[in-house]
Design a protein around this motif. Sequence first.
Motif, mmCIF file in Angstrom:
data_model
loop_
_atom_site.group_PDB
_atom_site.id
_atom_site.type_symbol
_atom_site.label_atom_id
_atom_site.label_comp_id
_atom_site.label_asym_id
_atom_site.label_seq_id
_atom_site.Cartn_x
_atom_site.Cartn_y
_atom_site.Cartn_z
ATOM 1 N N LYS A 98 0.603 -1.278 0.139
ATOM 2 C CA LYS A 98 -0.169 -0.508 0.243
ATOM 3 C C LYS A 98 0.692 1.303 0.127
ATOM 4 O O LYS A 98 0.744 2.467 0.433
ATOM 5 N N ASP B 261 1.088 4.084 -1.747
ATOM 6 C CA ASP B 261 0.030 4.010 -3.440
ATOM 7 C C ASP B 261 0.547 5.628 -3.527
ATOM 8 O O ASP B 261 0.626 5.868 -4.410
ATOM 9 N N ARG C 2 -0.785 -3.251 -4.392
ATOM 10 C CA ARG C 2 -1.908 -1.404 -4.255
ATOM 11 C C ARG C 2 -0.632 -0.571 -3.992
ATOM 12 O O ARG C 2 -1.320 0.322 -3.878
ATOM 13 N N CYS C 3 0.645 -0.952 -4.653
ATOM 14 C CA CYS C 3 1.062 0.315 -5.380
ATOM 15 C C CYS C 3 -0.196 1.263 -6.351
ATOM 16 O O CYS C 3 0.862 1.040 -7.616
ATOM 17 N N SER C 4 -0.718 1.578 -6.004
ATOM 18 C CA SER C 4 -1.709 2.422 -7.280
ATOM 19 C C SER C 4 -1.157 3.445 -8.321
ATOM 20 O O SER C 4 -1.304 3.154 -9.889
ATOM 21 N N SER C 5 -0.283 3.809 -8.146
ATOM 22 C CA SER C 5 0.839 5.279 -8.502
ATOM 23 C C SER C 5 1.993 4.390 -9.372
ATOM 24 O O SER C 5 2.578 5.394 -10.229
ATOM 25 N N CYS D 288 -1.357 -2.907 -9.159
ATOM 26 C CA CYS D 288 -1.283 -1.950 -9.050
ATOM 27 C C CYS D 288 -1.770 -1.516 -11.201
ATOM 28 O O CYS D 288 -1.120 -1.376 -11.902
#
Length: 284
Positions: free
Chosen positions: A175, A177, A198-201, A222
């Motif tokens: 996370k 993010d 959940r490293c969404s960026s 991701c």
Amino acid sequence: MKKRFIKIFALLICICLLFSGCGAVSTFLGIEGDEIEYTIENGEATVTGVPNKMTITKIVIPDEYEGAPVTKIADFAVVNLEYVTEITIGKNVKEIGPWALENNQHVTAFEVDEANEYFCDVDGVLFTKDMKTLLFYPPAKDLQKVKDDNGNDIQISEYTIPDGVETIRTKAFYKCDKITKVHIPDSVKDIQEKAFFRCSSLKDLTLSKNVEVIGKDAFGFCSALNEINIPSTIKQIDTYAFYNCTSLLTINVDAKESDIALGDKWYPTQNGLAIKDLKINWKS
């Protein structure tokens, strides 16, 4: 009747004080104001919990508790804390659970006592003492304010893992993010379960040229990743390794499909369903 009431009232106060004292035995009021819960077994203390309070912004895991060395931070002991910015680990800690320190979104740095024989910190990132395993990355490390495509202020960061690291442990970047770019050195061979979950960026990712294993859910959610190159050294990609990486439409694999142990739906999906425009380019 009045005297009887006074006696009962006094008895109730004593009972309350007794139970309050019992509670105090299980907590430690640290030098930074942090309340830490412990268990003691076989002469060693384990950190089991920290409350989520606005007054707790720095956590110091001490060397000892009630005369027992603090040797372990248990799973879920120091997690989901909204106000903590720094976590310091004492010299006697020799075991940190994979779920022990994750999802503390405002932590900027981990610090380890230099006398600790098992762990160390480098620029606020937590490693094993031999620097072969990256354990936890602080989600709020080195954040920079920039403008997004719509002119809004956002915070981002990037990180280069030190050369010599061989394992990115489970939930190491869980996370995180706001991280947009990660360079993984060629020394890394093992990226464990949920390492970048959940490293969404995360958009710019350089994989090690010697990576052998990509664990289950390693890059799950991701959603900013759009292309990835997997080297010929790859031996195993586990189930849902790229789950819900909805922008990842091109995967280049410099190995034959038949030479890799592939888990169920290891490739990018959208909630488990196939992505129409996905292209996986295998070595011929």
